[in-house]
Enzyme design. Structure first.
Site, mmCIF file in Angstrom:
data_model
loop_
_atom_site.group_PDB
_atom_site.id
_atom_site.type_symbol
_atom_site.label_atom_id
_atom_site.label_comp_id
_atom_site.label_asym_id
_atom_site.label_seq_id
_atom_site.Cartn_x
_atom_site.Cartn_y
_atom_site.Cartn_z
ATOM 1 N N TRP A 338 0.808 -1.236 0.000
ATOM 2 C CA TRP A 338 0.000 0.000 0.000
ATOM 3 C C TRP A 338 0.829 1.268 0.000
ATOM 4 O O TRP A 338 0.386 2.304 -0.490
ATOM 5 C CB TRP A 338 -1.056 -0.026 1.090
ATOM 6 C CG TRP A 338 -0.661 0.132 2.541
ATOM 7 C CD1 TRP A 338 0.423 -0.365 3.167
ATOM 8 C CD2 TRP A 338 -1.426 0.832 3.536
ATOM 9 N NE1 TRP A 338 0.400 -0.051 4.503
ATOM 10 C CE2 TRP A 338 -0.742 0.689 4.754
ATOM 11 C CE3 TRP A 338 -2.623 1.539 3.529
ATOM 12 C CZ2 TRP A 338 -1.211 1.243 5.957
ATOM 13 C CZ3 TRP A 338 -3.083 2.092 4.714
ATOM 14 C CH2 TRP A 338 -2.389 1.945 5.904
ATOM 15 N N ASP A 507 0.348 -2.292 11.531
ATOM 16 C CA ASP A 507 1.141 -2.982 12.547
ATOM 17 C C ASP A 507 1.855 -1.928 13.393
ATOM 18 O O ASP A 507 2.710 -1.245 12.864
ATOM 19 C CB ASP A 507 2.138 -3.942 11.903
ATOM 20 C CG ASP A 507 2.867 -3.312 10.718
ATOM 21 O OD1 ASP A 507 2.270 -3.126 9.643
ATOM 22 O OD2 ASP A 507 4.047 -2.990 10.906
ATOM 23 N N GLU A 703 7.856 9.235 9.179
ATOM 24 C CA GLU A 703 6.856 8.248 8.762
ATOM 25 C C GLU A 703 5.468 8.500 9.361
ATOM 26 O O GLU A 703 4.440 8.257 8.726
ATOM 27 C CB GLU A 703 7.385 6.878 9.223
ATOM 28 C CG GLU A 703 6.504 5.703 9.009
ATOM 29 C CD GLU A 703 6.951 4.498 9.842
ATOM 30 O OE1 GLU A 703 7.595 4.685 10.893
ATOM 31 O OE2 GLU A 703 6.660 3.367 9.436
HETATM 32 O O1 LIG Z 1 6.164 1.785 5.430
HETATM 33 C C1 LIG Z 1 6.341 0.412 5.289
HETATM 34 C C2 LIG Z 1 5.505 -0.328 6.275
HETATM 35 O O2 LIG Z 1 6.036 -0.050 7.571
HETATM 36 C C3 LIG Z 1 5.335 -0.602 8.665
HETATM 37 O O3 LIG Z 1 5.251 -1.983 8.620
HETATM 38 C C4 LIG Z 1 6.376 -2.711 8.196
HETATM 39 O O4 LIG Z 1 7.251 -2.947 9.238
HETATM 40 C C5 LIG Z 1 6.947 -4.008 10.138
HETATM 41 C C6 LIG Z 1 8.124 -4.161 11.063
HETATM 42 O O5 LIG Z 1 9.299 -4.292 10.369
HETATM 43 C C7 LIG Z 1 6.631 -5.283 9.383
HETATM 44 O O6 LIG Z 1 6.328 -6.319 10.238
HETATM 45 C C8 LIG Z 1 5.469 -5.007 8.453
HETATM 46 O O7 LIG Z 1 5.091 -6.155 7.769
HETATM 47 C C9 LIG Z 1 5.911 -3.959 7.488
HETATM 48 O O8 LIG Z 1 4.875 -3.682 6.587
HETATM 49 C C10 LIG Z 1 3.938 -0.062 8.644
HETATM 50 O O9 LIG Z 1 3.219 -0.452 9.765
HETATM 51 C C11 LIG Z 1 3.245 -0.490 7.373
HETATM 52 O O10 LIG Z 1 1.958 0.045 7.325
HETATM 53 C C12 LIG Z 1 4.028 0.038 6.182
HETATM 54 O O11 LIG Z 1 3.494 -0.484 5.013
#
Ligand SMILES: OC[C@H]1O[C@H](O[C@H]2O[C@H](CO)[C@@H](O)[C@H](O)[C@H]2O)[C@H](O)[C@@H](O)[C@@H]1O
Ligand SMILES: [Ca+2]
Length: 780
Positions: A338, A507, A703
């Site tokens: 996304w 997350d 972020e």
């Molecule tokens: O901006 C990228 C993503 O960052 C966060 O989630 C990501 O990091 C987590 C920890 O490393 C991982 O478990 C998760 O699968 C990743 O997507 C954020 O919460 C996401 O919304 C975002 O896409």
């Protein structure tokens, strides 16, 4: 306020030059610098050439590669013809004893202010004679907390002297205040990265209206820094991953689908061309199981993406090159689901269509080869997806590349929609994500064990009781649980839901903890409703209202897809709508009940167009006031999140955090229901907060933000911290979806609001200062 005095005071008027060479005074006289300068006086000090008018008509806001490129480098200029001027001996301290003697006096004197600079109105420029020294001095003086950023938390004098260009650096003026000083730090850092030792610097460049500066940087620099495009030479760098720290993660590694031999050859060639990179290339098996994915946890790697063939026009040689894509930033150095959609919105706004289009090509490839749009293209993300936005993304790009008047655009659209239909059926409308009873879908990926990409301590509170039960360390417990020696059904359930939380993109949040895989969320079902409507429209218009699906042999028309959408809308209304609170809530398919967690994703029902006008009105009247904070929409209400303690730490997708995707979707949704003025008000709040942090914190763009914090909204200490906050000297990439939100939010701003943002006028005083007629523009 303490001012820096130039070490060598000009007693004589600014020097004339007679042979094109003279000396200028470098910025400042701090103790460290003094020794540097003295070294210079003993013979190693560099000289610059006078640059006639070379620097005078340069665009102060052009890109750094041009601004600090060879054209503006004093040292790269051809030596000018000797000018027939009168020689004034005072210039040449290395040959004049008189001048050398003067230096002793000069230490005690203030530098003369450059009156001509101060009185001139336009084209004011500084001359920095020694970029390294200037940086050292600036940091020594102004970066009092020593984090290589100049912010409002530093307690330095907040003023420094720099030489003016029209005196060739001999006369000085003051640069004052956090914003200008931090911009000076940023510009010097960038100049240094371009290998520059001396620069001319426009005052306008460090005094630029912050709204203009940030949008300029996003458009011209941040997107470039975030863009990746695989070729034979850069793959090792692109494969770099800071998230995993096992010995097997030391070497860069790429995993290639079993049926992509051309790509396999390409990566083998890349690894052979530069063996020192130690690039490892592996085929993936045909069937990718959760066990297999877990087996890669210690040897993670990047997953191959779509490539196109390039033919060298002069040699006829064919080679592969990846489609471009943008990464979110910080620790997220891969193609996300996304995030890509949200960045595409900003990239299109910046006319970077090829990157947005490249990301759709990658999604088509991912659906073909990995059966889903991946959370991101790393081996540890192979089992899970992220919130689906492909149909809207493809439609926006389609319009941008010519729409129905361009046959290539139509082909592109049809390929993207074939992929989206495969994704819709195979991922979201299949076991285990589909709930057959309600017909609604849940985030519910496969997977085994503890997600390896998370920060090591994240699960400690959950794991500790089990470490005590088995009398092992936490580290051993992780190993024993992951390899199946220890079997704990409760932990299995916890991690099932944790994986679902990560698939949801949210997350982590207490809204989802321990329950996510069983929640039909308003988020996901709004997005799927939009898929169904988009698919219906595209089938009707571009597939002659008859879509043959080669994967399952079915033929469907627009009516079929509209019916699916209607059925989903009815279910959403039945299971999720709560008129009393004005929220669409998630529905628990196991407990068969509606939840009551108040989330900003309730606005996704407006973005997708599934809410009625009456529901939209109720959302605006009841839900919006619960979620509208100083800096825009908060992720959820404080009441829903509940109390926070050492055992129950803050989660990043909860109150008090605000996220760009929530703002962007709400603005669009509200506008499409006739509430553009509310979108404008929310956008002002969000932009204010970003601008404020940008101005006060050294150009920082992060972020996520704490939308309740007026002074330092970037300060969010949750999970892996705040990406985008950790840089030295200058931020070069911002953060993908925040970059987009800034560009899109500005579209709601009239000139008055833009000026107020540039002056960092807080929302309330700004709104209160408006005339009644202006208040209407903000729904006040
Ligand atoms: O901006 C990228 C993503 O960052 C966060 O989630 C990501 O990091 C987590 C920890 O490393 C991982 O478990 C998760 O699968 C990743 O997507 C954020 O919460 C996401 O919304 C975002 O896409
Ligand atoms: Ca600092």
């Amino acid at each position: 306020m303490v001012e820096f005095l130039p070490k060598v005071t000009e007693i004589n008027p600014p020097p004339d030059v007679d042979d094109g060479e003279d000396e200028v005074e470098p910025l400042s006289n701090g103790p460290e610098q003094r020794s540097l300068k003295e070294e210079g006086q003993q013979g190693t000090r560099r000289h610059h050439r006078r640059l006639s008018s070379m620097h005078e008509y340069f665009d102060p806001f052009c890109n750094a590669d041009v601004y600090y490129g060879p054209v503006t480098d004093p040292r790269k200029q051809p030596k000018p013809h000797r000018l027939n001027r009168t020689r004034t001996m005072s210039v040449f301290n290395k040959v004049s004893d008189f001048k050398n003697d003067m230096k002793d006096y000069s230490l005690k004197r203030r530098g003369s202010e450059d009156d001509s600079f101060l009185s001139s109105q336009r084209n004011r420029k500084f001359f920095i004679d020694n970029v390294d020294m200037a940086l050292d001095e600036l940091l020594a003086s102004e970066d009092t907390d020593r984090n290589y950023q100049i912010t409002i938390e530093d307690t330095g004098p907040k003023v420094i002297k720099v030489g003016t260009a029209n005196s060739n650096g001999f006369k000085h003026v003051n640069i004052r205040g956090t914003y200008m000083l931090s911009n000076l730090l940023q510009e010097l850092t960038i100049a240094k990265s371009f290998g520059r030792h001396q620069i001319f610097l426009d005052e306008a460049r460090i005094n630029e209206n912050p709204v203009n500066r940030l949008s300029r940087l996003i458009t011209n620099q941040f997107w470039n820094s975030l863009t990746r495009r695989v070729d034979l030479y850069n793959i090792a760098e692109i494969a770099r991953d800071s998230k995993i720290d096992t010995p097997g993660a030391k070497n860069p590694r790429i995993y290639v689908p079993y049926n992509c031999p051309d790509q396999y050859e390409f990566y083998i060639q890349a690894s052979q061309m530069n063996p020192s990179l130690k690039l490892e290339v592996e085929y993936l098996p045909k069937h990718i199981t959760p066990e297999y994915v877990k087996s890669l946890n210690d040897t993670p790697g990047l997953l191959a993406l779509a490539m196109e063939e390039h033919v060298n026009p002069s040699t006829g040689e064919r080679s592969l090159v990846g489609y471009p894509y943008a990464v979110p930033g910080g620790r997220f150095n891969e193609l996300y689901g996304w995030d890509s959609y949200l960045m595409a919105l900003g990239l299109l706004e910046s006319n970077k269509v090829d990157i947005a289009r490249g990301m759709v090509e990658h999604f088509i490839f991912e659906i073909d080869h990995y059966d889903k749009i991946l959370n991101a293209n790393r081996s540890y993300y192979l089992c899970r997806s992220q919130p689906p936005f492909l149909t809207d993304m493809a439609l926006l790009i389609f319009e941008k590349i010519g729409g129905k008047n361009n046959p290539n655009a139509i082909q592109f659209l049809k390929r993207a929609f074939r992929a989206a239909i495969k994704e819709y059926k195979g991922v979201w409308m299949s076991t285990p994500r589909l709930d057959p009873i309600t017909g609604l879908s849940c985030y519910h990926p496969d997977g085994i064990g503890i997600p390896p990409e998370t920060e090591p301590a994240h699960f400690d509170t959950i794991l500790l009781p089990y470490a005590e039960k088995y009398n092992v360390s936490l580290e051993n417990l992780r190993k024993l649980y992951n390899d199946g020696t220890i079997k704990e059904p409760k932990l299995d359930a916890f991690f099932l839901h944790d994986r679902a939380v990560r698939e949801s993109g949210h997350d982590t949040t207490y809204r989802f903890e321990g329950v996510c895989a069983y929640l039909a969320t308003i988020d996901l079902n709004s997005l799927l409703y939009k898929y169904e409507i988009d698919i219906a429209n595209v089938i009707e218009e571009y597939f002659d209202d008859e879509y043959f699906d080669e994967n399952d042999g079915t033929v469907t028309d627009a009516k079929h897809w509209r019916k699916l959408a209607k059925t989903r809308k009815d279910s959403i209304n039945k299971y999720m709508w709560d008129e009393k609170s004005g929220f669409f809530f998630d529905y628990n398919i196991k407990l068969k009940c509606r939840t009551s967690y108040e989330s900003a994703t309730t606005f996704w029902s407006l973005w997708a167009g599934l809410a009625t006008n009456e529901q939209a009105k109720i959302i605006v009247e009841k839900a919006l006031p619960q979620l509208e904070m100083l800096g825009g929409l908060v992720a959820c209400t404080e009441k829903s999140r509940g109390p926070i303690s050492i055992d129950r730490p803050i989660r990043q997708w909860d109150y008090p955090c605000g996220w760009a995707p929530h703002q962007i979707l709400a603005w669009k949704g509200l506008s499409s229901y006739g509430y553009e003025q509310i979108a404008t008000r929310l956008a002002y709040r969000w932009l204010y907060m970003i601008t404020k942090a940008f101005v006060d914190y050294n150009g920082m763009v992060v972020e996520k933000y704490d939308v309740t914090r007026g002074t330092d909204p970037h300060r969010v200490d949750a999970e892996y911290g705040n990406q985008g906050a950790d840089f030295k000297g200058v931020a070069t990439e911002g953060f993908g979806w925040v970059n987009t939100s800034y560009l899109l939010g500005l579209k709601y701003m009239n000139n008055h609001a833009r000026r107020a943002l540039g002056a960092c006028s807080p929302p309330l005083p700004f709104f209160n200062s408006l005339k009644p007629s202006e208040k209407k523009l903000y729904y006040l």
